[in-house]
Design an enzyme around this catalytic site. Structure first.
Site, PDB file in Angstrom:
ATOM      1  N   GLY A   1       1.085  -1.308   0.043  1.00 22.16           N
ATOM      2  CA  GLY A   1       0.167  -0.042  -0.033  1.00 22.16           C
ATOM      3  C   GLY A   1       0.585   1.253  -0.005  1.00 22.16           C
TER       4      GLY A   1
ATOM      5  N   GLU B   1       2.179  -1.402   8.909  1.00 24.06           N
ATOM      6  CA  GLU B   1       3.179  -2.310   8.461  1.00 24.06           C
ATOM      7  C   GLU B   1       4.308  -1.600   9.442  1.00 24.06           C
ATOM      8  OE1 GLU B   1       2.872  -2.999   3.712  1.00 24.06           O
ATOM      9  OE2 GLU B   1       3.519  -1.106   4.280  1.00 24.06           O
TER      10      GLU B   1
ATOM     11  N   ASP C   1      19.943   1.087 -14.033  1.00 20.51           N
ATOM     12  CA  ASP C   1      20.444   2.046 -15.474  1.00 20.51           C
ATOM     13  C   ASP C   1      20.584   3.513 -15.032  1.00 20.51           C
ATOM     14  OD1 ASP C   1      20.207  -0.321 -16.898  1.00 20.51           O
ATOM     15  OD2 ASP C   1      18.355   0.401 -17.629  1.00 20.51           O
TER      16      ASP C   1
ATOM     17  N   HIS D   1      13.838  -6.894   1.909  1.00 20.01           N
ATOM     18  CA  HIS D   1      12.752  -7.428   2.491  1.00 20.01           C
ATOM     19  C   HIS D   1      12.516  -8.822   2.988  1.00 20.01           C
ATOM     20  CE1 HIS D   1       8.552  -8.016   2.810  1.00 20.01           C
ATOM     21  NE2 HIS D   1       8.206  -7.014   2.491  1.00 20.01           N
TER      22      HIS D   1
ATOM     23  N   ARG E   1      12.355  -3.450   8.759  1.00 21.76           N
ATOM     24  CA  ARG E   1      12.702  -4.545   7.922  1.00 21.76           C
ATOM     25  C   ARG E   1      14.012  -4.896   8.291  1.00 21.76           C
ATOM     26  NH1 ARG E   1       9.750  -2.479   2.617  1.00 21.76           N
ATOM     27  NH2 ARG E   1       7.725  -3.259   3.394  1.00 21.76           N
TER      28      ARG E   1
ATOM     29  N   HIS F   1      15.278  -5.317  -2.236  1.00 17.91           N
ATOM     30  CA  HIS F   1      13.940  -4.874  -2.384  1.00 17.91           C
ATOM     31  C   HIS F   1      13.838  -3.262  -2.693  1.00 17.91           C
ATOM     32  CE1 HIS F   1       9.444  -4.666  -1.882  1.00 17.91           C
ATOM     33  NE2 HIS F   1       9.564  -3.892  -1.058  1.00 17.91           N
TER      34      HIS F   1
ATOM     35  N   ARG G   1      14.162   2.622   4.466  1.00 17.93           N
ATOM     36  CA  ARG G   1      12.993   3.275   3.999  1.00 17.93           C
ATOM     37  C   ARG G   1      11.849   2.830   5.111  1.00 17.93           C
ATOM     38  NH1 ARG G   1       8.717   1.074  -0.083  1.00 17.93           N
ATOM     39  NH2 ARG G   1       9.573  -0.928   0.540  1.00 17.93           N
TER      40      ARG G   1
END
Ligand SMILES: Cc1cc2nc3c(=O)[nH]c(=O)nc-3n(C[C@H](O)[C@H](O)[C@H](O)COP(=O)(O)OP(=O)(O)OC[C@H]3O[C@@H](n4cnc5c(N)ncnc54)[C@H](O)[C@@H]3O)c2cc1C
Length: 539
Positions: A65, A129, A224, A245, A291, A352, A387
């Site tokens: 989400g 989360e 890239d 992750h 995480r 991730h 993050r």
């Protein structure tokens, strides 16, 4: 640190390639790029370039989400505090404030465009989360948030009169003159190379998960944008911070698909091969710890139990609700004969989200005049060393909007000019001996997973640097004629810089875990690592 890369990967001469002129060039058709294009003044022409179909981006695959303060019980201050806490003191507070204050507005805009977020009564349903102190994750179609958001944004692009999309078109390099970006050299299977001249260019080429053997990212995420920005003189920062992750489906032979963190938000447990629910042994927040802590705990538990994975367990939850909330995950597991309401799901960490990237200011401006950047290709300062879950879609929307508006404002002030600049690159003749590119690519990915993965140490990083340096010597010196070779050259360039950043940072912070420097060292390392290539430095 300087990677011995040529300034341009391919040979070109303005007399031998077609030319295309646009006001704003957007490189990347994920959420950041599409949102940037929509923010451009309708009187200006926009060209979006994407190397695969528009559906192939990290944005389309986003499951869990999008995070924002959407309920009256939540507060901006709390979302800001949670983001800063996850970022290991490397977030830029002004950036965090900007994104978090603006995110609700950008989400309501999506709703106005027809996005069907899951609802609870007449309010957007919100879940939680890891690292969030409040329910603030809006989701769509259970676990297909990215797909739904991209659907509505693409619809807006389709009806906009000023925007053209070139899909299956690879951006080889940014064109620069006297240090300023003037557009890009692109390639596709139908037309070969084209020089695209733009008044302003926005880089929104996404992340770099494909640098690792284990990753949740689709094939397009080969870094890239970071490599081509580096060759054009842009500053890259925080490249040591790759977020892993914790729960990627691990079934040998099957794709490495993400099992969303939202499963843990809804009460799923992590258990080891013996059925032991181990997260409380590592962190009081248990399964909802940030995480990096969960990824690390999983790796420790895999080592302790000598097992290649741990398991995500939802068998104690209401079966009907589980299938209703996670239809995509249920269907994906069914393909491997797993019933998520009855079976434990084998998982382990995978690369991730890339926190590092092109350095930008609050409007997405890079240090290269004429070049803007937004989304995962950047290190905007929102995520710092780690993050907070679901903040990246919000970042893509907010930064996409800012970069698009500002690039548009500057382009509006510029005169039309339909002449090509005399930029050329006479590259070396191709070396006749062919290379097995797939073999080198697999070796790079395995090496990165082994030595620059969830845990790093000086010895592993030294081995990684030596190998990448050796491969760089003969791969970067060659000339290739299609994206497979250019991608590999980009991968080598970015991995080399990531390794150097990881070597320099002799401490553990956020997602960067050095087993030989296990503590956070604020006295020396409360700062960013930055690399850039001066004009003329390319070999
Ligand atoms: C499986 C998965 C689940 C996720 N779940 C969530 C979530 O629930 N919430 C959340 O906030 N974030 C989530 N993320 C992260 C989030 O999706 C991304 O960070 C975000 O969508 C990045 O958007 P972007 O526009 O910057 O890049 P992308 O969406 O990756 O788009 C990049 C674009 O650039 C193009 N491109 C790349 N290189 C070139 C080139 N050389 N030439 C031309 N085009 C090029 C690609 O084709 C693509 O169109 C998830 C990511 C993954 C992989």
């Amino acid at each position: 640190m300087h990677v011995p890369t040529p300034r341009y990967l391919a040979a070109f001469h303005p007399k031998r390639v077609p030319h295309f002129f646009t006001d704003v060039l957007v490189i990347g058709g994920g959420l950041a790029g599409l949102r940037a294009a929509l923010a451009v003044e309708p009187s200006l022409s926009v060209l979006i370039i994407t190397k695969d179909g528009l559906q192939q981006s990290n944005s389309s695959y986003a499951q869990g989400g999008i995070a924002a303060v959407l309920s009256p019980e939540d507060r901006f201050e709390d979302h800001i505090a949670d983001t800063l806490e996850a970022g290991g003191s490397l977030c830029e507070p002004k950036v965090v404030e900007q994104v978090i204050h603006e995110a609700p507005k950008r989400i309501h805009e999506l709703i106005d465009w027809g996005a069907n977020f899951d609802m609870s009564g007449d309010r957007v349903a919100l879940t939680r989360e890891g690292g969030h102190g409040h329910n603030r994750i809006a989701h769509a179609m259970g676990d297909a948030t990215g797909r739904e958001i991209i659907r509505v944004v693409m619809q807006q692009i389709a009806v906009s009169q000023n925007t053209e999309v070139w899909d299956n078109t690879f951006t080889i390099d940014l064109l620069t003159l006297k240090g300023a970006c003037r557009g890009a050299l692109v390639w596709n299977g139908q037309h070969g190379k084209t020089m695209v001249w733009a008044k302003q260019t926005i880089l929104a080429s996404g992340g770099a998960g494909q640098l690792y053997r284990e990753t949740t990212n689709p094939d397009v995420a080969t870094g890239d944008g970071m490599a081509l920005a580096y060759r054009a003189g842009a500053e890259l920062t925080d490249l040591e911070f790759m977020q892993f992750h914790p729960t990627v489906l691990y079934i040998p032979g099957g794709g490495r698909k993400l099992i969303s963190e939202a499963t843990r938000g809804e009460g799923a447990w992590l258990v080891d091969r013996n059925g032991h629910r181990f997260m409380a042994d590592y962190d009081p927040r248990g399964e909802l710890a940030p995480r990096d802590i969960v990824s690390n705990a999983i790796v420790s538990q895999m080592e302790k139990t000598r097992h290649p994975n741990v398991y995500l367990d939802m068998t104690h939850l209401d079966a009907e609700k589980v299938v209703e909330r996670f239809p995509g995950i249920a269907a994906m597991c069914r393909e491997f004969d797993l019933d998520i309401t009855r079976d434990r799901i084998p998982v382990r960490p995978g690369a991730h989200y890339m926190m590092g990237g092109v350095r930008v200011d609050l409007d997405g401006r890079t240090n290269v005049p004429g070049l803007w950047a937004a989304g995962e290709v950047t290190a905007s300062g929102l995520h710092g060393a780690n993050r907070l879950a679901s903040n990246s879609l919000s970042e893509a929307l907010v930064y996409g909007t800012h970069a698009g508006k500002e690039a548009s404002r500057v382009a509006t002030e510029m005169q039309d000019n339909y002449s090509a600049l005399m930029l050329e690159n006479a590259r070396l003749e191709p070396v006749s001996e062919s290379l097995n590119l797939a073999d080198i690519r697999n070796s790079v990915k395995s090496l990165m997973w082994r030595s620059v993965g969830v845990r790093r140490d000086a010895e592993g990083l030294r081995e990684a640097a030596e190998n990448i340096d050796r491969w760089c010597r003969y791969v970067l010196a060659r000339q290739f004629f299609d994206p497979t070779g250019w991608e590999l050259q980009n991968m080598l360039c970015v991995t080399r810089l990531m390794i150097e950043a990881a070597v320099l940072r002799e401490e553990s912070r956020g997602s960067h875990v050095r087993t030989d420097f296990p503590k956070q060292d604020d006295a020396n390392w409360n700062r960013h690592t930055t690399f850039s290539m001066e004009e003329g430095e390319g070999s």
